[in-house]
Design an enzyme around this catalytic site. Sequence first.
Site, mmCIF file in Angstrom:
data_model
loop_
_atom_site.group_PDB
_atom_site.id
_atom_site.type_symbol
_atom_site.label_atom_id
_atom_site.label_comp_id
_atom_site.label_asym_id
_atom_site.label_seq_id
_atom_site.Cartn_x
_atom_site.Cartn_y
_atom_site.Cartn_z
ATOM 1 N N GLU A 1 -11.890 -3.848 -3.071
ATOM 2 C CA GLU A 1 -10.993 -2.809 -3.577
ATOM 3 C C GLU A 1 -10.677 -3.025 -5.061
ATOM 4 O O GLU A 1 -9.789 -3.801 -5.398
ATOM 5 C CB GLU A 1 -9.683 -2.830 -2.783
ATOM 6 N N HIS B 1 0.811 -1.229 0.000
ATOM 7 C CA HIS B 1 0.000 0.000 0.000
ATOM 8 C C HIS B 1 0.843 1.277 0.000
ATOM 9 O O HIS B 1 0.503 2.263 0.648
ATOM 10 C CB HIS B 1 -0.955 -0.003 1.185
ATOM 11 N N HIS C 1 -10.030 1.955 0.394
ATOM 12 C CA HIS C 1 -9.892 0.843 1.343
ATOM 13 C C HIS C 1 -10.963 0.905 2.444
ATOM 14 O O HIS C 1 -10.679 0.650 3.608
ATOM 15 C CB HIS C 1 -8.490 0.890 1.959
#
Length: 353
Positions: A316, A107, A179
């Site tokens: 996602e 991420h 997210h």
Amino acid sequence: MAHIKVQPFGTLVTGQEAYLYTLKNKNNMTVSVTNIGAAVQAIVLPVKDGQKRDVVLGFDSAAGYERTGLYLGATIGRYAGQIRGGSFWLEGRQYHLFKNDHENTLHGGRRGFDKHCFTASLEEDDNKVTFRAWIEDKEEGFPGNLEVEASYELTDKDEVIMVHRAHSDKDTVLNMTNHSYYNLDGHDSGSIENHRLKIYSSQFLELSEDCCPNGNVLDVSGTPMDFLTMTRIGERIRRPDRQLHISEGYDHNWTIGGPTGTMKKVAELESSARDVRMELYSDLPGLQFYSGNYLNGGETGKGGCRYGLRGGLCLEPQYYPAAPNYRQFPSAVLRQDETYEHTIRLKFCCTPG
């Protein structure tokens, strides 16, 4: 004309001010977003008998978003999912990134977009908030100065439209998503295992022991990854399956067919009582489904709620995790002269009481 409510949301350790922006439509549905991490803080639906239900996990102030390592509601970047070995090659050059997940980069690294304080602009005629940030060249090891946008629009059809845009002054890789942790029973209602899920995909990415895709694409047939029909999430989550064991539940990417850039329905989600439904549309080639395996009660959310194991799930849309490491995956390269623009659309429906 819609009216967007703006409230103070706390002061960050840097001294920057955080704000909460609340959009409301004609049906009294509201969406609240904050400039810390360009994150979704609440989605409140009018359900039966005049009641309201908040269906995303979140925090009551910016401090929660600043502290958390679980990306609640955040805009993810520079790269959603893992980059294997914390490095990738682009145009004959190897880039080394900060490793924050096993030996991989997850991420965006130590300071992804979720820890940036964005600037906001309001478009009240469109019931929309757009967040913008400047991400410097070499931050977390990624090339290119990046101008990035994340916008949220609430329509009178009970849709939330999220658009991610970016420009870079160098060739780079980019994979943005949202997210949010969804719980259609209510953010404080406990496990999502009785939710029912459908994913419009017959293939998923196999994980190695480090939870990162290994380059293989597998068929869902005969596996716990088969969500081609509406399936209760908890139905197979404890099966003695190696892929489930690696990630302690679902935390996998499904391949979405069709050309990138074409909007398509990728998933449907139903609450335990089937009184709330969410449809998810995207123009990206992958969908990550994460079943909240690492929620453990350590996060104190809205109203003092402790978010326990599988207290929310994430859907996602994105490019494939580890795509910079595997040529057979759809490319997540953003060229210097290109515009990155992708859309996620959520459609909510409540069954009258």
